[in-house]
Design a protein around this motif. Sequence first.
Motif, PDB file in Angstrom:
ATOM      1  N   PRO A 202       5.700   0.055   2.962  1.00 18.99           N
ATOM      2  CA  PRO A 202       6.979   0.556   2.446  1.00 18.99           C
ATOM      3  C   PRO A 202       7.661   1.581   3.332  1.00 18.99           C
ATOM      4  CG  PRO A 202       5.147   1.503   1.241  1.00 18.99           C
ATOM      5  CD  PRO A 202       4.554   0.538   2.194  1.00 18.99           C
ATOM      6  N   ASP A 203       6.996   2.015   4.413  1.00 20.63           N
ATOM      7  CA  ASP A 203       7.694   2.990   5.272  1.00 20.63           C
ATOM      8  C   ASP A 203       8.455   2.318   6.410  1.00 20.63           C
ATOM      9  OD1 ASP A 203       5.279   2.299   6.309  1.00 20.63           O
ATOM     10  OD2 ASP A 203       4.590   4.341   6.711  1.00 20.63           O
TER      11      ASP A 203
ATOM     12  N   LYS B  28       6.204   9.549   0.083  1.00 19.99           N
ATOM     13  CA  LYS B  28       7.034   9.027   1.175  1.00 19.99           C
ATOM     14  C   LYS B  28       7.759   7.754   0.737  1.00 19.99           C
ATOM     15  CE  LYS B  28       4.784   7.143   4.691  1.00 19.99           C
ATOM     16  NZ  LYS B  28       4.021   7.045   5.938  1.00 19.99           N
ATOM     17  N   GLU B  29       7.074   6.942  -0.071  1.00 15.85           N
ATOM     18  CA  GLU B  29       7.639   5.669  -0.531  1.00 15.85           C
ATOM     19  C   GLU B  29       8.849   5.873  -1.445  1.00 15.85           C
ATOM     20  OE1 GLU B  29       4.434   6.700  -0.988  1.00 15.85           O
ATOM     21  OE2 GLU B  29       3.527   5.610   0.682  1.00 15.85           O
TER      22      GLU B  29
ATOM     23  N   PRO C 257       0.836  -1.204   0.000  1.00  6.33           N
ATOM     24  CA  PRO C 257       0.000   0.000   0.000  1.00  6.33           C
ATOM     25  C   PRO C 257       0.870   1.251   0.000  1.00  6.33           C
ATOM     26  CG  PRO C 257      -0.472  -1.452   1.889  1.00  6.33           C
ATOM     27  CD  PRO C 257       0.846  -1.865   1.307  1.00  6.33           C
ATOM     28  N   ALA C 258       0.630   2.129  -0.946  1.00  7.43           N
ATOM     29  CA  ALA C 258       1.451   3.335  -1.060  1.00  7.43           C
ATOM     30  C   ALA C 258       0.592   4.529  -1.471  1.00  7.43           C
ATOM     31  CB  ALA C 258       2.576   3.103  -2.076  1.00  7.43           C
ATOM     32  N   ALA C 259      -0.636   4.575  -0.951  1.00  5.39           N
ATOM     33  CA  ALA C 259      -1.559   5.627  -1.388  1.00  5.39           C
ATOM     34  C   ALA C 259      -1.813   6.683  -0.312  1.00  5.39           C
ATOM     35  CB  ALA C 259      -2.884   4.991  -1.814  1.00  5.39           C
ATOM     36  N   GLY C 260      -1.091   6.574   0.813  1.00  3.66           N
ATOM     37  CA  GLY C 260      -1.338   7.517   1.914  1.00  3.66           C
ATOM     38  C   GLY C 260      -0.815   8.913   1.600  1.00  3.66           C
ATOM     39  N   TYR C 261      -1.210   9.881   2.425  1.00  5.15           N
ATOM     40  CA  TYR C 261      -0.818  11.280   2.188  1.00  5.15           C
ATOM     41  C   TYR C 261       0.532  11.641   2.798  1.00  5.15           C
ATOM     42  CZ  TYR C 261      -5.446  12.161   0.296  1.00  5.15           C
ATOM     43  OH  TYR C 261      -6.556  12.134  -0.486  1.00  5.15           O
ATOM     44  N   GLY C 262       1.057  10.776   3.649  1.00  6.52           N
ATOM     45  CA  GLY C 262       2.368  11.061   4.238  1.00  6.52           C
ATOM     46  C   GLY C 262       2.398  12.354   5.033  1.00  6.52           C
ATOM     47  N   THR C 263       1.402  12.556   5.879  1.00  3.62           N
ATOM     48  CA  THR C 263       1.291  13.848   6.582  1.00  3.62           C
ATOM     49  C   THR C 263       2.415  14.058   7.603  1.00  3.62           C
ATOM     50  OG1 THR C 263      -0.226  12.855   8.178  1.00  3.62           O
ATOM     51  CG2 THR C 263      -1.216  14.027   6.334  1.00  3.62           C
ATOM     52  N   ARG C 264       2.943  12.953   8.154  1.00  2.66           N
ATOM     53  CA  ARG C 264       4.005  13.127   9.158  1.00  2.66           C
ATOM     54  C   ARG C 264       5.319  13.571   8.529  1.00  2.66           C
ATOM     55  NH1 ARG C 264       4.147   7.445  11.509  1.00  2.66           N
ATOM     56  NH2 ARG C 264       3.245   7.070   9.450  1.00  2.66           N
TER      57      ARG C 264
ATOM     58  N   ALA D 274      -7.602   8.315   0.535  1.00  2.00           N
ATOM     59  CA  ALA D 274      -6.926   7.471   1.531  1.00  2.00           C
ATOM     60  C   ALA D 274      -7.850   7.184   2.717  1.00  2.00           C
ATOM     61  CB  ALA D 274      -5.644   8.153   1.999  1.00  2.00           C
ATOM     62  N   ARG D 275      -8.659   6.132   2.569  1.00  4.38           N
ATOM     63  CA  ARG D 275      -9.607   5.768   3.634  1.00  4.38           C
ATOM     64  C   ARG D 275      -9.046   4.668   4.525  1.00  4.38           C
ATOM     65  NH1 ARG D 275     -12.822   5.738  -0.541  1.00  4.38           N
ATOM     66  NH2 ARG D 275     -13.897   7.682  -0.937  1.00  4.38           N
ATOM     67  N   GLY D 276      -7.744   4.624   4.622  1.00  5.34           N
ATOM     68  CA  GLY D 276      -7.137   3.700   5.576  1.00  5.34           C
ATOM     69  C   GLY D 276      -6.494   2.484   4.933  1.00  5.34           C
TER      70      GLY D 276
ATOM     71  N   GLN E 190      -6.200   4.025  -5.248  1.00  4.01           N
ATOM     72  CA  GLN E 190      -7.145   4.280  -4.154  1.00  4.01           C
ATOM     73  C   GLN E 190      -7.550   5.741  -4.299  1.00  4.01           C
ATOM     74  OE1 GLN E 190      -5.448   4.001  -0.205  1.00  4.01           O
ATOM     75  NE2 GLN E 190      -7.403   3.497   0.746  1.00  4.01           N
TER      76      GLN E 190
HETATM   77  P1  UTP Z   1       0.829   5.369   7.129  1.00  2.93           P
HETATM   78  O1  UTP Z   1      -0.275   5.832   7.987  1.00  2.93           O
HETATM   79  O2  UTP Z   1       2.160   5.128   7.744  1.00  2.93           O
HETATM   80  O3  UTP Z   1       1.093   6.377   5.916  1.00  2.93           O
HETATM   81  O4  UTP Z   1       0.382   4.077   6.332  1.00  2.93           O
HETATM   82  P2  UTP Z   1       0.464   7.757   5.552  1.00  2.93           P
HETATM   83  O5  UTP Z   1      -0.985   7.797   5.861  1.00  2.93           O
HETATM   84  O6  UTP Z   1       0.888   8.045   4.151  1.00  2.93           O
HETATM   85  O7  UTP Z   1       1.326   8.725   6.481  1.00  2.93           O
HETATM   86  P3  UTP Z   1       0.918   9.688   7.680  1.00  2.93           P
HETATM   87  O8  UTP Z   1       0.406   8.805   8.775  1.00  2.93           O
HETATM   88  O9  UTP Z   1      -0.127  10.638   7.149  1.00  2.93           O
HETATM   89  O10 UTP Z   1       2.195  10.377   8.007  1.00  2.93           O
HETATM   90  C1  UTP Z   1       1.248   2.979   6.048  1.00  2.93           C
HETATM   91  C2  UTP Z   1       1.263   2.691   4.546  1.00  2.93           C
HETATM   92  O11 UTP Z   1      -0.056   2.485   4.064  1.00  2.93           O
HETATM   93  C3  UTP Z   1      -0.331   3.319   2.962  1.00  2.93           C
HETATM   94  C4  UTP Z   1       0.655   4.483   3.070  1.00  2.93           C
HETATM   95  O12 UTP Z   1       0.966   5.003   1.772  1.00  2.93           O
HETATM   96  C5  UTP Z   1       1.873   3.835   3.739  1.00  2.93           C
HETATM   97  O13 UTP Z   1       2.747   3.293   2.791  1.00  2.93           O
HETATM   98  N1  UTP Z   1      -1.747   3.752   3.021  1.00  2.93           N
HETATM   99  C6  UTP Z   1      -2.251   4.332   4.143  1.00  2.93           C
HETATM  100  C7  UTP Z   1      -2.542   3.567   1.904  1.00  2.93           C
HETATM  101  O14 UTP Z   1      -2.108   3.028   0.864  1.00  2.93           O
HETATM  102  N2  UTP Z   1      -3.845   3.987   1.955  1.00  2.93           N
HETATM  103  C8  UTP Z   1      -4.382   4.578   3.062  1.00  2.93           C
HETATM  104  O15 UTP Z   1      -5.587   4.954   3.027  1.00  2.93           O
HETATM  105  C9  UTP Z   1      -3.558   4.749   4.184  1.00  2.93           C
END
Ligand code: UTP
Length: 270
Positions: free
Chosen positions: A127-128, A25-26, A8-15, A103-105, A100
């Motif tokens: 991947p983080d 982030k990936e 999974p690599a669709a998160g926003y990487g807010t941290r 990013a719904r989790g 995705q």
């Molecule tokens: P994280 O919670 O560590 O990544 O999710 P994030 O949401 O990108 O970063 P923060 O918390 O806002 O800083 C772990 C992995 O799951 C993916 C993220 O891309 C990350 O590789 N992920 C997370 C998804 O693919 N979809 C989501 O809806 C949430």
Amino acid sequence: MIRKAIIPAAGYGTRTLPITKVLPKEMLPICGRPALDYIVEEAIRSGIEQILIVVSRSKNMILDYYDRSVELETYLEEKDKKHLLKEISLPNVHIQYVRQSYARGLGEAILLGKQFVGNEPFAVMLPDEIILSNEKQPLKQLIDMFTEVKGNIVGVKKMDPSQLKNYGVIQPKRLKNAQFQIKDIVEKPQISPPSDLAVIGRYVFNPAIFAYLENVKPDVGGEIQLTDAIKAMAKDNTSYGLEIEGKCFDIARMSEYIKLINYIWDSKEG
Ligand code: UTP
């Protein structure tokens, strides 16, 4: 045998803002290679043949990285830089993608892999979390335990108590050596964590997890949490924890990102 992995690599990487506004982030560079590439290499060395990467709108760089650049190849050939072609050779694994839309989790990201997975056990790799082991590859350690017990396997690591509030933490029943049965799991426990064993981003699941994920209700933030599905599976006594051997680095934390780079650089020099 486990042939398929979802990354999974669709998160926003807010941290990791502000850089993750433009750089996924990936794709954070670690000694000249993107973080994701370390995960792809771990997958290949663990016997994975097919990878599904869950991406989103702003992650096209990931697709470009795992595609040929004929223009660059031609340039290197014409300019007598053929020796550099190996630097851009593609990994020997089938990679496909799904988007995705929001990013719904993590749970929802994995649900998007249902078609890809079909009816066989599969791996999930975050991947983080970069894990380096001189022994067996981290994912291979999980796969070997799966072969033995046939249940879901969650990679865990002993963590300093001050860090546990940032992770999923299991309530374990020790089986043998580094192996546990998972009795329960708590996401980011703010008080009284059930143990010091934190979930660190490597999993092997039976396809039965999809039925559990489909029943997970969104949390207060509207996210489908993978932890909730693991919690439900734990009640049915089908889930195990394995303490992974290796050094773990959470690249979303700047201090660990820097430690990782130094660690890899030092081992190259040494
Ligand atoms: P994280 O919670 O560590 O990544 O999710 P994030 O949401 O990108 O970063 P923060 O918390 O806002 O800083 C772990 C992995 O799951 C993916 C993220 O891309 C990350 O590789 N992920 C997370 C998804 O693919 N979809 C989501 O809806 C949430």
